[in-house]
Design a protein around this motif. Structure first.
Motif, short mmCIF file in Angstrom:
data_model
loop_
_atom_site.label_atom_id
_atom_site.label_comp_id
_atom_site.label_asym_id
_atom_site.label_seq_id
_atom_site.Cartn_x
_atom_site.Cartn_y
_atom_site.Cartn_z
N GLU A 74 45.25 -50.55 68.30
CA GLU A 74 44.98 -50.75 69.73
C GLU A 74 46.07 -51.57 70.43
O GLU A 74 46.09 -51.66 71.66
N ARG A 75 46.97 -52.17 69.66
CA ARG A 75 48.05 -52.96 70.25
C ARG A 75 49.28 -52.06 70.46
O ARG A 75 50.27 -52.14 69.74
N GLY A 76 49.21 -51.21 71.46
CA GLY A 76 50.24 -50.22 71.72
C GLY A 76 51.63 -50.77 71.95
O GLY A 76 52.59 -50.31 71.32
N PRO A 77 51.83 -51.75 72.85
CA PRO A 77 53.19 -52.27 73.09
C PRO A 77 53.86 -52.83 71.84
O PRO A 77 55.06 -52.62 71.63
N GLU A 78 53.09 -53.54 71.01
CA GLU A 78 53.67 -54.13 69.82
C GLU A 78 54.06 -53.05 68.81
O GLU A 78 55.14 -53.11 68.20
N ARG A 79 53.22 -52.04 68.65
CA ARG A 79 53.56 -50.94 67.73
C ARG A 79 54.77 -50.16 68.25
O ARG A 79 55.65 -49.79 67.47
N ARG A 80 54.81 -49.95 69.55
CA ARG A 80 55.95 -49.20 70.11
C ARG A 80 57.26 -49.97 69.92
O ARG A 80 58.32 -49.38 69.69
N SER A 81 57.19 -51.30 70.03
CA SER A 81 58.42 -52.08 69.87
C SER A 81 58.97 -51.93 68.45
O SER A 81 60.19 -51.90 68.26
N ILE A 82 58.10 -51.83 67.46
CA ILE A 82 58.55 -51.62 66.09
C ILE A 82 59.17 -50.23 65.95
O ILE A 82 60.25 -50.06 65.36
N LEU A 83 58.52 -49.23 66.51
CA LEU A 83 59.03 -47.86 66.41
C LEU A 83 60.37 -47.70 67.12
O LEU A 83 61.29 -47.05 66.60
N VAL A 84 60.50 -48.27 68.31
CA VAL A 84 61.76 -48.17 69.05
C VAL A 84 62.89 -48.85 68.28
O VAL A 84 64.01 -48.33 68.17
#
Length: 362
Positions: free
Chosen positions: A177-187
């Protein structure tokens, strides 16, 4: 987890004199990032002709990368620029260099600021610290894991490489549910993949990998030393949550590491950690001025370079004496006493993880 409304997430709450100054921030940003890119590129080029020269430039690049991380750290507190969005975007770019996904690292670090010194909320963005009672209650295999985790060779050697090169690459460490944090790892992962693919296709990838590993080891090792001594002191501030205060955590539980001015400049005054914890919205280049003008020079837990190295002897917190000590002796015959450990210390049962993450709201 912190929310954007937390008191250290926006410098606009400060008087104008202590807010970020755009020109100074831009000069720092361009200067230090430029120096890092030149040194890293120079190391890669030089290594083809001289191992000694290439290694020396990589070590210098690692030292400079620590300062780049300090700039990202200011972005995490939204103190490098006055606009929060500018801090977030610059921090994301800097995270591609430091290997620390910005949104994820920011979330953990703000939890650290809201809980440092709180006995009931340990382990998120911290060096894992157990009480003597908790340590003695562990099984032998668990005590061994904790002893290994607290060993300087792990904290400064194996640990930083594991943390920055491996663990920060795993989106699964963040709740879905923590979308921004997961996206920062993926980016961050995609950017690193692109760089490595470019060297595989156009350059000498093994040489680049060697430079990359050496720079990361130097930067992360220095960074962990600086982070470790910020709160691991002989007479620390550890209190139950009901007694915890931000001021107490900052002035009684954060170190005032007395470094030569040249090193203080190099490390962005992060050694004045008591001031930073008291006013995290103040940018690195104003911390000393803030300290002197507000009479904080004698505050904080004062350490010299020698004391900062001796701090690695500290292993557990003894609640009976209110001190950090070495490992307590384990009785020859021990029925494991009941103990209620703070749930954030070891949520998955693995002490080998340098940092933990929870969905706790600040």
């Amino acid at each position: 987890m912190p929310s954007d409304a937390s008191n250290d997430s926006d410098s606009r709450a400060l008087p104008q004199d202590w807010r970020a100054r755009t020109q100074r921030s831009v000069v720092q940003l361009v200067g230090w990032v430029g120096a890092y890119v030149l040194l890293a590129g120079g190391s890669y080029a030089c290594l083809a002709r001289s191992v000694v020269g290439g290694v020396a430039l990589a070590v210098l690049a690692g030292v400079v990368l620590v300062r780049v991380f300090i700039l990202q750290h200011d972005c995490a507190h939204r103190s490098l620029f006055q606009r929060p969005l500018t801090n977030d975007r610059v921090g994301m770019v800097l995270g591609l260099l430091t290997l620390a996904p910005h949104a994820y690292w920011r979330a953990m670090h703000l939890v650290h600021h809201s809980s440092s010194g709180d006995l009931d909320r340990r382990g998120v963005g911290d060096i894992v610290t157990m009480t003597a009672r908790e340590y003695l209650a562990l099984k032998p295999s668990e005590r061994l894991r904790y002893r290994l985790y607290r060993h300087p060779a792990v904290l400064l050697g194996v640990g930083p490489i594991f943390q920055f090169m491996l663990r920060f690459r795993m989106p699964g460490i963040v709740p879905k549910e923590r979308g921004p944090e997961r996206r920062s790892i993926l980016v961050t992962n995609l950017a690193l993949l692109a760089v490595h693919l470019a060297f595989l296709g156009l350059g000498d990838w093994p040489r680049w990998l060697g430079v990359h590993l050496l720079i990361t080891q130097v930067a992360a090792g220095l960074g962990i030393w600086l982070f470790y001594v910020q709160h691991q002191v002989e007479q620390p501030y550890w209190v139950p949550r009901a007694q915890w205060s931000l001021k107490g955590s900052a002035l009684q539980g954060s170190s005032h590491l007395r470094l030569p001015r040249a090193l203080e400049w190099l490390f962005g005054a992060i050694n004045l950690h008591h001031v930073h914890h008291l006013k995290p919205q103040v940018p690195n280049y104003l911390l000393r001025d803030y300290m002197e003008q507000h009479g904080l020079a004698e505050e904080g837990v004062k350490l010299g370079l020698r004391e900062s190295l001796l701090a690695f002897r500290l292993k557990v917190y003894d609640e009976a004496t209110g001190r950090m000590t070495g490992f307590p002796p384990v009785p020859a015959v021990q029925g494991r006493p009941p103990v209620t450990a703070a749930p954030s210390i070891e949520p998955s049962g693995h002490l080998g993880r340098l940092l933990t993450f929870s969905g706790e709201e600040r």
